[in-house]
Design an enzyme around this catalytic site. Structure first.
Site, PDB file in Angstrom:
ATOM      1  N   ARG A  68       0.810  -1.215   0.000  1.00 29.80           N
ATOM      2  CA  ARG A  68       0.000   0.000   0.000  1.00 29.80           C
ATOM      3  C   ARG A  68       0.849   1.273   0.000  1.00 29.80           C
ATOM      4  O   ARG A  68       0.327   2.379  -0.132  1.00 29.80           O
ATOM      5  CB  ARG A  68      -0.916   0.017   1.222  1.00 29.80           C
ATOM      6  CG  ARG A  68      -1.852  -1.160   1.300  1.00 29.80           C
ATOM      7  CD  ARG A  68      -2.693  -1.075   2.546  1.00 29.80           C
ATOM      8  NE  ARG A  68      -3.560   0.072   2.505  1.00 29.80           N
ATOM      9  CZ  ARG A  68      -4.753   0.106   1.956  1.00 29.80           C
ATOM     10  NH1 ARG A  68      -5.238  -0.984   1.411  1.00 29.80           N
ATOM     11  NH2 ARG A  68      -5.481   1.194   1.960  1.00 29.80           N
ATOM     12  N   TRP A  89       2.848   5.997   1.746  1.00 26.11           N
ATOM     13  CA  TRP A  89       2.927   6.394   0.341  1.00 26.11           C
ATOM     14  C   TRP A  89       2.685   7.895   0.372  1.00 26.11           C
ATOM     15  O   TRP A  89       1.577   8.349   0.642  1.00 26.11           O
ATOM     16  CB  TRP A  89       1.845   5.681  -0.463  1.00 26.11           C
ATOM     17  CG  TRP A  89       1.953   5.887  -1.954  1.00 26.11           C
ATOM     18  CD1 TRP A  89       2.656   5.137  -2.843  1.00 26.11           C
ATOM     19  CD2 TRP A  89       1.305   6.908  -2.724  1.00 26.11           C
ATOM     20  NE1 TRP A  89       2.491   5.636  -4.116  1.00 26.11           N
ATOM     21  CE2 TRP A  89       1.676   6.720  -4.075  1.00 26.11           C
ATOM     22  CE3 TRP A  89       0.458   7.971  -2.408  1.00 26.11           C
ATOM     23  CZ2 TRP A  89       1.231   7.539  -5.096  1.00 26.11           C
ATOM     24  CZ3 TRP A  89       0.019   8.795  -3.433  1.00 26.11           C
ATOM     25  CH2 TRP A  89       0.403   8.568  -4.757  1.00 26.11           C
ATOM     26  N   ASN A 142      -4.280   7.058   7.235  1.00 26.57           N
ATOM     27  CA  ASN A 142      -4.305   6.762   5.804  1.00 26.57           C
ATOM     28  C   ASN A 142      -5.414   7.615   5.202  1.00 26.57           C
ATOM     29  O   ASN A 142      -6.557   7.547   5.662  1.00 26.57           O
ATOM     30  CB  ASN A 142      -4.586   5.267   5.588  1.00 26.57           C
ATOM     31  CG  ASN A 142      -4.909   4.951   4.144  1.00 26.57           C
ATOM     32  OD1 ASN A 142      -4.407   5.613   3.236  1.00 26.57           O
ATOM     33  ND2 ASN A 142      -5.744   3.956   3.918  1.00 26.57           N
ATOM     34  N   GLU A 186      -4.432  -3.776 -21.302  1.00 25.89           N
ATOM     35  CA  GLU A 186      -3.952  -4.403 -20.074  1.00 25.89           C
ATOM     36  C   GLU A 186      -2.485  -4.833 -20.221  1.00 25.89           C
ATOM     37  O   GLU A 186      -1.680  -4.665 -19.298  1.00 25.89           O
ATOM     38  CB  GLU A 186      -4.848  -5.594 -19.718  1.00 25.89           C
ATOM     39  CG  GLU A 186      -4.470  -6.333 -18.458  1.00 25.89           C
ATOM     40  CD  GLU A 186      -4.461  -5.479 -17.187  1.00 25.89           C
ATOM     41  OE1 GLU A 186      -4.871  -4.312 -17.225  1.00 25.89           O
ATOM     42  OE2 GLU A 186      -4.018  -5.989 -16.150  1.00 25.89           O
ATOM     43  N   LYS A 191       0.471  -3.505 -17.741  1.00 27.03           N
ATOM     44  CA  LYS A 191       1.294  -4.450 -16.977  1.00 27.03           C
ATOM     45  C   LYS A 191       2.766  -4.158 -17.244  1.00 27.03           C
ATOM     46  O   LYS A 191       3.573  -4.100 -16.330  1.00 27.03           O
ATOM     47  CB  LYS A 191       1.011  -5.907 -17.378  1.00 27.03           C
ATOM     48  CG  LYS A 191      -0.230  -6.555 -16.867  1.00 27.03           C
ATOM     49  CD  LYS A 191      -0.223  -6.949 -15.428  1.00 27.03           C
ATOM     50  CE  LYS A 191      -0.681  -5.858 -14.537  1.00 27.03           C
ATOM     51  NZ  LYS A 191      -2.074  -5.537 -14.459  1.00 27.03           N
ATOM     52  N   GLU A 215       3.973  -0.619 -15.773  1.00 26.51           N
ATOM     53  CA  GLU A 215       3.953  -0.397 -14.324  1.00 26.51           C
ATOM     54  C   GLU A 215       5.050  -1.161 -13.600  1.00 26.51           C
ATOM     55  O   GLU A 215       5.539  -0.711 -12.573  1.00 26.51           O
ATOM     56  CB  GLU A 215       2.577  -0.659 -13.704  1.00 26.51           C
ATOM     57  CG  GLU A 215       2.146  -2.090 -13.622  1.00 26.51           C
ATOM     58  CD  GLU A 215       0.783  -2.266 -12.950  1.00 26.51           C
ATOM     59  OE1 GLU A 215       0.466  -1.533 -12.008  1.00 26.51           O
ATOM     60  OE2 GLU A 215       0.036  -3.174 -13.370  1.00 26.51           O
ATOM     61  N   HIS A 259      -2.781   7.387 -37.601  1.00 35.93           N
ATOM     62  CA  HIS A 259      -3.242   8.756 -37.338  1.00 35.93           C
ATOM     63  C   HIS A 259      -2.275   9.517 -36.436  1.00 35.93           C
ATOM     64  O   HIS A 259      -2.661  10.497 -35.807  1.00 35.93           O
ATOM     65  CB  HIS A 259      -4.664   8.726 -36.764  1.00 35.93           C
ATOM     66  CG  HIS A 259      -5.637   8.134 -37.731  1.00 35.93           C
ATOM     67  ND1 HIS A 259      -6.150   8.836 -38.797  1.00 35.93           N
ATOM     68  CD2 HIS A 259      -6.136   6.874 -37.834  1.00 35.93           C
ATOM     69  CE1 HIS A 259      -6.948   8.043 -39.504  1.00 35.93           C
ATOM     70  NE2 HIS A 259      -6.944   6.854 -38.938  1.00 35.93           N
ATOM     71  N   LYS A 318      -1.010  -0.356  -4.100  1.00 31.97           N
ATOM     72  CA  LYS A 318      -2.009  -1.322  -4.545  1.00 31.97           C
ATOM     73  C   LYS A 318      -3.416  -0.721  -4.570  1.00 31.97           C
ATOM     74  O   LYS A 318      -4.182  -0.937  -5.500  1.00 31.97           O
ATOM     75  CB  LYS A 318      -1.974  -2.526  -3.597  1.00 31.97           C
ATOM     76  CG  LYS A 318      -2.995  -3.592  -3.893  1.00 31.97           C
ATOM     77  CD  LYS A 318      -2.584  -4.381  -5.099  1.00 31.97           C
ATOM     78  CE  LYS A 318      -3.574  -5.487  -5.432  1.00 31.97           C
ATOM     79  NZ  LYS A 318      -3.379  -5.947  -6.810  1.00 31.97           N
TER      80      LYS A 318
HETATM   81  O1  M6R Z   1      -8.718  -1.932  -6.450  1.00 31.98           O
HETATM   82  P1  M6R Z   1      -9.114  -1.499  -7.833  1.00 31.98           P
HETATM   83  O2  M6R Z   1      -9.452  -2.662  -8.707  1.00 31.98           O
HETATM   84  O3  M6R Z   1     -10.232  -0.491  -7.820  1.00 31.98           O
HETATM   85  O4  M6R Z   1      -7.850  -0.795  -8.418  1.00 31.98           O
HETATM   86  C1  M6R Z   1      -7.901  -0.141  -9.656  1.00 31.98           C
HETATM   87  C2  M6R Z   1      -6.517   0.150 -10.188  1.00 31.98           C
HETATM   88  O5  M6R Z   1      -5.808   0.949  -9.286  1.00 31.98           O
HETATM   89  C3  M6R Z   1      -5.725  -1.140 -10.430  1.00 31.98           C
HETATM   90  O6  M6R Z   1      -6.396  -1.989 -11.307  1.00 31.98           O
HETATM   91  C4  M6R Z   1      -4.329  -0.816 -11.002  1.00 31.98           C
HETATM   92  O7  M6R Z   1      -4.450  -0.261 -12.266  1.00 31.98           O
HETATM   93  C5  M6R Z   1      -3.499  -2.096 -11.012  1.00 31.98           C
HETATM   94  N1  M6R Z   1      -2.503  -2.022 -10.010  1.00 31.98           N
HETATM   95  C6  M6R Z   1      -2.802  -2.348 -12.281  1.00 31.98           C
HETATM   96  O8  M6R Z   1      -2.102  -3.546 -12.217  1.00 31.98           O
END
Ligand code: M6R
Length: 612
Positions: free
Chosen positions: A27, A76, A102, A485, A489, A492, A508, A607
């Site tokens: 987190r 964070w 938090n 996606e 992946k 990130e 374009h 996360k």
């Molecule tokens: O907990 P959530 O599914 O709402 O989170 C949404 C995004 O923050 C999450 O999917 C994020 O994009 C992932 N860490 C990507 O792998």
């Protein structure tokens, strides 16, 4: 973002706090700290910049701190850079009030000015210090109980918070307060726990309470008491968590992400089985009746990040099967766009954590407008799960790696199940198609397992891409959803710039970025669009691109065009995302590994994004 923990009982608090923080490091991980009340009743605060391991070293794994009541935090950064001074816990000058937080205090400047006028000084740049000193101010001004002081502060604070507070004058007690940030309270024999998320306390107890918005919890030895804003006691029932403790461990894998990739066949199968009865889809646990389904005029899917990408795929699938118009939107846009929503519409909010601030706000926006809402959520009892009219729980179990894999895969299953059932109830598909689609869905876990078994080939290719500067993912239709996606992946966890493009859009503008050796990954699972995407790949190759093709077994002509090809088993076109995404997850993982990066905790990310 940020993880908080608390413990009061008979055991050495610091050891339990550090253990809990290690489960919450996903987190936030730029600094950490604990505050423990020692055996003489004095509150001792220890903080460290950097990963939790620095704090562990500083406190000898918690052994250096005696005492059986304490709170902890992994950060964070929002207000103030990562530093020891800005790390939590924060405290009043005389250490009589100490807290971890938090969330974000939006009116912190106004509150700070007020406190400065009252003679307070500040040692950090955080909004949390302001919250702590505001509580201290009311505590000393009214000479009331901790609950009174926190209540006064809650009325003044705007923003979001999960707060855990210790008062020097109340040994053995921790006070918790919550608004729009996640927090659970656990109870064991003679002890109580507090955490931002279940895995932090799963080893010790499965009996948890969900604290509501604008509520306060008082944790004593083995007992939690709840209060509302008026200071009146509130009765609550404990819930038993079903997840097992091992689910939050690495189980021999080097990283959580790899473990979670391997857990996908089971997660997908569990989620599917949760709505299958005698070969048919039964949405009664979700709470959707046939009448409800028939009345839906249109669907709005709202989510963030990967969950949004699930929505993009679901849009194609639901429209094609159930013939209901679907609009998919980023929650951060939806919430401020003042959307025009059809009163007979259904808003579907997809979220693993159930706590993503923008998704939660979008849900509330829809509810305010009187539109029916459905949450597709993984974390039981999370805010979105509690506030949505209906919930479809995905059964992915705890997901720890920041990069989602198994939760994403289960969200897809939930969307497929909705699409198929909506199509059947509304008479868009006959019995034969209905059974055929469900039978095909049931094959997905095995097919996913087979793709994962073949991971060495992808590892070999990925290790050669570690030096890549840019990667482009292209595809059409549902394949475009897959590229979104795959690209997220990759960027990130590998920090390689990557973009997903609808293959037809390349010309374009984006094609000007293709240089000699740029990796372009073409996704081609949709037979009717196969040749079109091949043509777009050829256009890239003519400009120097190095091509990878990702397609289904049988499409061997791709070898004439692509330099490297990955095949996935054939499935119904609507479900191809579930299979084609797996090699892309593996590829991102192995590129990150080859670059020696922290796969599970990529820089700057957390996360669960509980702030805007
Ligand atoms: O907990 P959530 O599914 O709402 O989170 C949404 C995004 O923050 C999450 O999917 C994020 O994009 C992932 N860490 C990507 O792998």
């Amino acid at each position: 973002m940020c993880g908080i923990v608390g413990y009061t009982g008979e055991r050495q608090a610091a050891v339990i706090l550090l253990e809990g923080l290690s489960k919450l490091e996903y987190r936030g991980y730029d600094s950490a700290g604990v505050a423990v009340r020692d055996n003489d009743g004095k509150i001792e605060v220890v903080k460290a910049k950097g990963r939790l391991s620095v704090l562990e070293e500083k406190t000898n794994g918690g052994q250096a701190l005696s005492g059986t009541c304490g709170i902890g935090h992994t950060r964070w950064a929002t207000h103030g850079e990562p530093s020891e001074g800005n790390a939590h816990p924060h405290h009043s000058d005389d250490l009589s009030v100490v807290a971890v937080h938090n969330g974000i205090i939006e009116n912190y400047q106004e509150l700070k000015d007020k406190l400065i006028r009252k003679g307070y000084q500040f040692y950090s740049e955080t909004d949390t210090e302001i919250a702590v000193k505001l509580i201290d101010y009311y505590y000393k001004k009214y000479l009331g109980t901790p609950v009174d002081a926190i209540n006064h502060a809650m009325v003044r604070i705007r923003g979001s918070y999960a707060l855990a507070v210790m008062f020097e004058e109340y040994p053995g007690e921790i006070y918790a307060a919550r608004k729009d940030s996640p927090m659970i309270l656990g109870v064991g024999e003679g002890e109580c726990y507090l955490a931002s998320d279940v895995p932090a306390i799963l080893k010790y107890t499965r009996n948890v309470y969900y604290i509501g918005n604008m509520e306060i919890g008082r944790l004593g030895k083995g007992q939690v008491t709840f209060y509302n804003l008026d200071g009146d006691q509130v009765e609550k029932e404990a819930t038993e968590i079903q997840w097992d403790a091992e689910a939050a461990e690495k189980a021999g894998y080097e990283h959580f992400m790899m473990k979670e990739i391997h857990e996908q066949p089971k997660a997908v199968s569990d989620t599917l089985r949760s709505v299958l009865r005698d070969g048919r889809i039964d949405l009664s646990d979700v709470g959707l009746t046939e009448e409800d389904i028939k009345e839906i005029s249109r669907i709005y899917i709202v989510a963030c990040g990967s969950a949004y990408h699930v929505g993009v795929a679901a849009q194609y699938v639901i429209e094609d099967l159930a013939k209901i118009p679907v609009r998919v939107e980023l929650a951060s846009e939806f919430r401020y766009r003042r959307p025009l929503l059809d009163p007979s519409g259904l808003v579907i909010v997809i979220s693993q954590s159930g706590e993503t601030a923008d998704s939660l706000a979008a849900l509330r926006e829809a509810k305010e407008k009187g539109i029916k809402t459905l949450g597709i959520v993984n974390v039981v009892g999370s805010s979105i799960a509690r506030e949505a009219d209906n919930v479809f729980y995905t059964l992915a179990g705890p997901e720890i790696a920041v990069a989602t894999t198994k939760a994403y895969s289960t969200q897809l299953i939930a969307c497929y199940a909705l699409a198929i059932q909506f199509a059947k109830v509304r008479g868009e598909i006959d019995d034969e198609d209905y059974t055929g689609l469900i039978t095909e869905l049931e094959t997905l876990p095995d097919k996913i397992g087979k793709i994962i078994e073949d991971k060495e080939r992808i590892q070999w290719f990925a290790s050669k891409q570690a030096a890549a500067k840019d990667i482009f993912f292209i595809g059409r239709g549902i394949d475009y959803a897959i590229t979104l996606e795959g690209s997220l992946k990759m960027k990130e966890i590998s920090y390689i710039h990557s973009e997903a493009y609808a293959a037809g859009e390349l010309k374009h503008g984006t094609i000007s970025l293709i240089e000699d050796g740029t990796l372009v990954i073409g996704v081609l699972t949709q037979q009717d669009l196969y040749e079109k995407t091949v043509s777009n790949m050829v256009e890239c190759k003519s400009r120097g691109a190095y091509l990878m093709g990702l397609t289904t077994y049988g499409n061997y002509s791709i070898e004439d065009t692509a330099d490297f090809v990955v095949y996935v088993p054939k499935t119904d076109v609507h479900f191809s995302v579930s299979l084609a995404v797996i090699p892309l997850q593996l590829m991102a993982y192995y590129v990150s590994l080859a670059k020696g990066l922290d796969v599970d905790k990529p820089r700057n990310l957390a996360k669960s994004v509980t702030v805007e």
